[in-house]
Design a protein around this motif. Structure first.
Motif, short mmCIF file in Angstrom:
data_model
loop_
_atom_site.label_atom_id
_atom_site.label_comp_id
_atom_site.label_asym_id
_atom_site.label_seq_id
_atom_site.Cartn_x
_atom_site.Cartn_y
_atom_site.Cartn_z
N MET A 1 -16.04 -7.54 -35.45
CA MET A 1 -15.99 -7.52 -36.73
C MET A 1 -14.54 -7.68 -37.23
N ASN A 2 -13.31 -7.12 -36.52
CA ASN A 2 -11.80 -7.60 -36.69
C ASN A 2 -11.86 -8.95 -36.56
N LEU A 3 -12.38 -9.45 -35.70
CA LEU A 3 -12.15 -11.07 -35.56
C LEU A 3 -12.75 -11.76 -36.73
N PHE A 4 -13.70 -11.53 -37.10
CA PHE A 4 -14.48 -12.26 -38.42
C PHE A 4 -13.78 -11.91 -39.70
N VAL A 5 -13.19 -10.64 -39.69
CA VAL A 5 -12.47 -10.36 -40.96
C VAL A 5 -11.08 -11.33 -40.93
N ARG A 6 -10.48 -11.21 -39.75
CA ARG A 6 -9.09 -12.15 -39.47
C ARG A 6 -9.64 -13.84 -39.91
N LEU A 7 -10.67 -14.11 -39.56
CA LEU A 7 -11.37 -15.49 -39.55
C LEU A 7 -11.51 -15.95 -41.23
N SER A 8 -11.83 -14.71 -41.84
CA SER A 8 -12.30 -14.95 -43.24
C SER A 8 -11.18 -15.43 -44.25
N GLY A 9 -9.97 -15.26 -43.60
CA GLY A 9 -8.94 -16.23 -44.43
C GLY A 9 -8.02 -14.96 -45.54
N ASP A 10 -7.37 -15.73 -46.27
CA ASP A 10 -6.45 -15.02 -47.44
C ASP A 10 -7.47 -14.39 -48.37
N LEU A 11 -8.05 -13.33 -48.29
CA LEU A 11 -8.82 -12.81 -49.12
C LEU A 11 -8.28 -11.26 -49.32
N PRO A 12 -8.44 -10.83 -50.49
CA PRO A 12 -7.81 -9.42 -50.60
C PRO A 12 -8.86 -8.45 -49.54
#
Length: 294
Positions: free
Chosen positions: A21-32
């Motif tokens: 989950m943390n990996l995918f959150v980081r991969l989602s890019g520059d989002l709030p």
């Protein structure tokens, strides 16, 4: 496999899910962080809703349970947003470790909220965990990662408070699926107004990545719930810290992140403390069984 072994397997799979989950959150890019937490909670809410439809539990809450449910949702929402912010600004394993400070804070909140007693060993363990966290945060005043690390620690504190209220509701017989649904729905409603005014357009890849983060988070929640159905927390909770090496490996292979020496020292202190607490709890339980047998 024994129930104890099944519990260990489930909690390790849960830790892997939260690391993903943390990996995918980081991969989602520059989002709030608010936008990321909304999608994470939306998926969990949908899954919990269908479980409630299938099981159709009789939900009856007393006054205290309603209050605890609200507090759990408030602290849980702050915890998730803080954790996602830390994930975006820190080494992945550092962010995961700070979030995993929650079991130690849960002990403190259990004393304040549930009026549970704490012995000298438990108090010493909390102090040791704080020292380990300081090695990760490195509060020098000139470290550029200090503020994201502090926010990550706040996320761990809020998560500890949220878990304490979950325990309080569990003692009152409130269904786990209902707690997950209410918390997820609350978080979505709280973040939706801000999301509408500050929504960042997302590409297909970002949307897919956030949906994967939501699925991984949902798997983590159900995994840890199943784990504690198979075995008590005092026997298996230490294996929840397997998320730290999972996050470190994912951060290294995907982002090329290498934690520094102080962070590794912090990892060792906190994980060693968790292992010591695990063996202490098992030894205490064994003595209780021997006393009852006599």
């Amino acid at each position: 496999m024994s129930n104890h072994q099944k519990g260990i397997l489930c909690i390790i799979l849960s830790s892997l899910s939260f690391a993903l989950m943390n990996l995918f959150v980081r991969l989602s890019g520059d989002l709030p962080s608010l936008q990321k937490s909304f999608f994470r909670n939306l998926i969990a809410m949908i899954f919990a809703f269908f479980i409630l439809l299938k099981e159709k539990p009789n939900v009856s809450l007393d006054k205290d349970s309603k209050r605890f449910l609200l507090y759990r949702s408030i602290f849980g929402t702050i915890g998730i947003i803080s954790n996602f912010y830390a994930v975006d600004h820190l080494v992945l394993s550092d962010a995961s470790l700070l979030n995993k400070m929650s079991p130690f804070f849960a002990v403190l909140f259990a004393i304040l909220i549930l009026k549970e007693r704490i012995n000298l060993f438990q108090f010493s363990s909390i102090i040791a965990a704080f020292i380990g966290a300081l090695f990760v945060i490195k509060p020098t005043g000139i470290n550029m990662d200090f503020y994201p690390a502090l926010i990550g620690l706040i996320g761990g504190i809020c998560a500890g408070a949220a878990y304490t209220y979950v325990r309080a509701m569990g003692q009152r017989g409130v269904q786990g699926a209902f707690i997950v649904f209410f918390f997820s729905a609350f978080s979505c409603l709280v973040t939706l107004p801000l999301l509408l005014f500050h929504f960042h357009p997302m590409s297909f890849q970002q949307t897919a990545t956030l949906l994967l983060a939501g699925l991984a988070a949902t798997g983590g929640q159900f995994g840890i719930t199943a784990a504690y159905c198979y075995a008590p927390a005092r026997e298996i909770s230490v294996f929840d810290y397997s998320q730290i090496p999972f996050s470190a490996l994912l951060g290294f292979f995907v982002f090329g992140q290498v934690p520094d020496g102080f962070s590794w020292l912090g990892y060792i202190i906190i994980c060693s403390t968790a292992v010591a607490m695990f063996f202490y709890a098992n030894g205490h339980l064994h003595k209780e069984k021997e006393s009852l047998a006599k």
